[in-house]
Design a protein around this motif. Structure first.
Motif, PDB file in Angstrom:
ATOM      1  N   MET A   1      52.850  11.395  65.607  1.00  0.00           N
ATOM      2  CA  MET A   1      54.216  11.296  65.121  1.00  0.00           C
ATOM      3  C   MET A   1      54.749  12.715  64.928  1.00  0.00           C
ATOM      4  SD  MET A   1      55.538   9.292  61.658  1.00  0.00           S
ATOM      5  CE  MET A   1      54.057   9.575  60.752  1.00  0.00           C
ATOM      6  N   LYS A   2      55.935  12.945  65.415  1.00  0.00           N
ATOM      7  CA  LYS A   2      56.576  14.252  65.288  1.00  0.00           C
ATOM      8  C   LYS A   2      57.721  14.124  64.272  1.00  0.00           C
ATOM      9  CE  LYS A   2      57.979  18.197  67.932  1.00  0.00           C
ATOM     10  NZ  LYS A   2      58.445  18.741  69.159  1.00  0.00           N
ATOM     11  N   VAL A   3      57.698  15.018  63.252  1.00  0.00           N
ATOM     12  CA  VAL A   3      58.629  14.924  62.138  1.00  0.00           C
ATOM     13  C   VAL A   3      59.383  16.240  61.975  1.00  0.00           C
ATOM     14  CG1 VAL A   3      58.836  14.494  59.654  1.00  0.00           C
ATOM     15  CG2 VAL A   3      57.054  13.335  60.961  1.00  0.00           C
ATOM     16  N   LEU A   4      60.675  16.124  61.685  1.00  0.00           N
ATOM     17  CA  LEU A   4      61.489  17.282  61.331  1.00  0.00           C
ATOM     18  C   LEU A   4      61.900  17.124  59.876  1.00  0.00           C
ATOM     19  CD1 LEU A   4      63.044  19.880  62.112  1.00  0.00           C
ATOM     20  CD2 LEU A   4      64.992  18.392  62.680  1.00  0.00           C
ATOM     21  N   MET A  16      57.832  23.710  52.855  1.00  0.00           N
ATOM     22  CA  MET A  16      56.676  23.150  52.165  1.00  0.00           C
ATOM     23  C   MET A  16      56.271  21.821  52.793  1.00  0.00           C
ATOM     24  SD  MET A  16      57.030  23.967  48.077  1.00  0.00           S
ATOM     25  CE  MET A  16      58.679  23.363  47.790  1.00  0.00           C
ATOM     26  N   ALA A  17      57.246  20.963  53.059  1.00  0.00           N
ATOM     27  CA  ALA A  17      56.961  19.644  53.618  1.00  0.00           C
ATOM     28  C   ALA A  17      56.294  19.752  54.992  1.00  0.00           C
ATOM     29  CB  ALA A  17      58.244  18.820  53.711  1.00  0.00           C
ATOM     30  N   ALA A  18      56.805  20.604  55.843  1.00  0.00           N
ATOM     31  CA  ALA A  18      56.218  20.752  57.186  1.00  0.00           C
ATOM     32  C   ALA A  18      54.780  21.253  57.089  1.00  0.00           C
ATOM     33  CB  ALA A  18      57.068  21.688  58.036  1.00  0.00           C
ATOM     34  N   ALA A  19      54.531  22.228  56.230  1.00  0.00           N
ATOM     35  CA  ALA A  19      53.174  22.759  56.078  1.00  0.00           C
ATOM     36  C   ALA A  19      52.230  21.703  55.513  1.00  0.00           C
ATOM     37  CB  ALA A  19      53.194  23.991  55.186  1.00  0.00           C
ATOM     38  N   LEU A  20      52.701  20.955  54.529  1.00  0.00           N
ATOM     39  CA  LEU A  20      51.872  19.896  53.948  1.00  0.00           C
ATOM     40  C   LEU A  20      51.581  18.813  54.977  1.00  0.00           C
ATOM     41  CD1 LEU A  20      53.593  19.710  50.472  1.00  0.00           C
ATOM     42  CD2 LEU A  20      51.190  20.344  50.881  1.00  0.00           C
ATOM     43  N   TYR A  21      52.602  18.389  55.705  1.00  0.00           N
ATOM     44  CA  TYR A  21      52.419  17.371  56.735  1.00  0.00           C
ATOM     45  C   TYR A  21      51.383  17.836  57.763  1.00  0.00           C
ATOM     46  CZ  TYR A  21      53.351  13.932  60.338  1.00  0.00           C
ATOM     47  OH  TYR A  21      53.210  12.932  61.265  1.00  0.00           O
ATOM     48  N   ASN A  22      51.551  19.056  58.235  1.00  0.00           N
ATOM     49  CA  ASN A  22      50.646  19.573  59.264  1.00  0.00           C
ATOM     50  C   ASN A  22      49.216  19.705  58.749  1.00  0.00           C
ATOM     51  OD1 ASN A  22      52.594  19.629  61.282  1.00  0.00           O
ATOM     52  ND2 ASN A  22      53.265  21.678  60.712  1.00  0.00           N
ATOM     53  N   SER A  23      49.043  19.913  57.449  1.00  0.00           N
ATOM     54  CA  SER A  23      47.694  20.022  56.895  1.00  0.00           C
ATOM     55  C   SER A  23      47.077  18.654  56.615  1.00  0.00           C
ATOM     56  CB  SER A  23      47.700  20.868  55.619  1.00  0.00           C
ATOM     57  OG  SER A  23      48.267  20.166  54.540  1.00  0.00           O
ATOM     58  N   ALA A  25      48.140  15.506  58.236  1.00  0.00           N
ATOM     59  CA  ALA A  25      48.198  14.553  59.348  1.00  0.00           C
ATOM     60  C   ALA A  25      47.017  14.749  60.295  1.00  0.00           C
ATOM     61  CB  ALA A  25      49.510  14.713  60.105  1.00  0.00           C
ATOM     62  N   ALA A  26      46.372  13.644  60.629  1.00  0.00           N
ATOM     63  CA  ALA A  26      45.266  13.713  61.585  1.00  0.00           C
ATOM     64  C   ALA A  26      45.786  14.044  62.985  1.00  0.00           C
ATOM     65  CB  ALA A  26      44.502  12.399  61.602  1.00  0.00           C
ATOM     66  N   ASP A  27      46.955  13.535  63.306  1.00  0.00           N
ATOM     67  CA  ASP A  27      47.615  13.873  64.566  1.00  0.00           C
ATOM     68  C   ASP A  27      49.109  13.941  64.293  1.00  0.00           C
ATOM     69  OD1 ASP A  27      48.233  11.211  64.224  1.00  0.00           O
ATOM     70  OD2 ASP A  27      47.426  10.541  66.131  1.00  0.00           O
ATOM     71  N   GLY A  28      49.833  14.493  65.203  1.00  0.00           N
ATOM     72  CA  GLY A  28      51.260  14.688  64.995  1.00  0.00           C
ATOM     73  C   GLY A  28      51.554  16.114  64.562  1.00  0.00           C
ATOM     74  N   ARG A 132      54.845  11.944  48.829  1.00  0.00           N
ATOM     75  CA  ARG A 132      55.661  11.208  49.804  1.00  0.00           C
ATOM     76  C   ARG A 132      55.096  11.307  51.217  1.00  0.00           C
ATOM     77  NH1 ARG A 132      61.893  10.817  48.351  1.00  0.00           N
ATOM     78  NH2 ARG A 132      61.767  10.838  46.089  1.00  0.00           N
ATOM     79  N   ILE A 133      54.525  12.447  51.555  1.00  0.00           N
ATOM     80  CA  ILE A 133      53.953  12.621  52.891  1.00  0.00           C
ATOM     81  C   ILE A 133      52.721  11.748  53.051  1.00  0.00           C
ATOM     82  CG2 ILE A 133      52.776  14.292  54.386  1.00  0.00           C
ATOM     83  CD1 ILE A 133      54.931  16.346  53.276  1.00  0.00           C
ATOM     84  N   VAL A 134      51.881  11.681  52.029  1.00  0.00           N
ATOM     85  CA  VAL A 134      50.715  10.800  52.084  1.00  0.00           C
ATOM     86  C   VAL A 134      51.179   9.365  52.288  1.00  0.00           C
ATOM     87  CG1 VAL A 134      48.847   9.833  50.681  1.00  0.00           C
ATOM     88  CG2 VAL A 134      49.161  12.309  50.803  1.00  0.00           C
ATOM     89  N   GLU A 135      52.243   8.978  51.602  1.00  0.00           N
ATOM     90  CA  GLU A 135      52.803   7.638  51.761  1.00  0.00           C
ATOM     91  C   GLU A 135      53.334   7.427  53.188  1.00  0.00           C
ATOM     92  OE1 GLU A 135      56.726   5.911  49.852  1.00  0.00           O
ATOM     93  OE2 GLU A 135      55.142   6.052  48.336  1.00  0.00           O
ATOM     94  N   LEU A 136      54.035   8.425  53.715  1.00  0.00           N
ATOM     95  CA  LEU A 136      54.561   8.359  55.081  1.00  0.00           C
ATOM     96  C   LEU A 136      53.437   8.188  56.097  1.00  0.00           C
ATOM     97  CD1 LEU A 136      56.999   8.747  57.078  1.00  0.00           C
ATOM     98  CD2 LEU A 136      56.479  11.199  56.998  1.00  0.00           C
ATOM     99  N   LEU A 137      52.357   8.886  55.870  1.00  0.00           N
ATOM    100  CA  LEU A 137      51.219   8.834  56.800  1.00  0.00           C
ATOM    101  C   LEU A 137      50.449   7.517  56.686  1.00  0.00           C
ATOM    102  CD1 LEU A 137      49.975  12.491  56.447  1.00  0.00           C
ATOM    103  CD2 LEU A 137      51.051  11.473  58.459  1.00  0.00           C
TER     104      LEU A 137
END
Length: 138
Positions: A1-4, A16-23, A25-28, A132-137
């Motif tokens: 999944m690609k997120v902006l 912060m959100a992009a860095a957290l997501y990238n750290s 997320a298993a993929d994306g 929220r990112i953990v929830e999104l994932l």
């Protein structure tokens, strides 16, 4: 999944959100942009000089083992939106352009900008974004 992730100045929430997501997320992959970026291409380390809010962002992310100092600021554009599965907007409502507000893949997260509220506010923002990112994932 690609997120902006989009905030106003592309210094705090979206970075912060992009860095957290990238750290987390298993993929994306996630990127960050802003609705009102006064110095596109500026590194966050350079922004931190004279901007305590930017310094707080760098500090609290380092606490989580993430170095954002090399990240650069980007302005959101209509053309870039098609490359993302999810567009998460955290900018103040009066700064959001119509093309972003009306985009079918855009959702709004009401996350306050911590830039004037000190390091504890930056920690709170980081922690809420992580939740929220953990929830999104899922």
């Amino acid at each position: 999944m690609k997120v902006l992730f989009v905030c106003t100045q592309n210094v705090g929430r979206s970075q912060m959100a992009a860095a957290l997501y990238n750290s987390l997320a298993a993929d994306g992959h996630a990127d960050a942009a802003g609705t009102r970026v006064d110095e596109p291409g500026q590194r966050l380390a350079d922004r931190a000089h004279g901007h305590p809010g930017a310094q707080d962002v760098l500090s609290v992310m380092r606490e989580d083992g993430l170095d954002l100092s090399h990240k650069t600021r980007h302005a959101v554009s209509k053309e870039m939106l098609d490359g993302y599965d999810h567009i998460i907007v955290m900018a103040e409502p009066d700064t959001i352009p119509d093309y972003l507000r009306d985009h079918p893949r855009a959702v709004y997260w009401d996350i306050p900008d911590p830039r004037f509220d000190g390091i504890d506010a930056a920690r709170g923002t980081r922690d809420e974004l992580k939740r929220r990112i953990v929830e999104l994932l899922g």
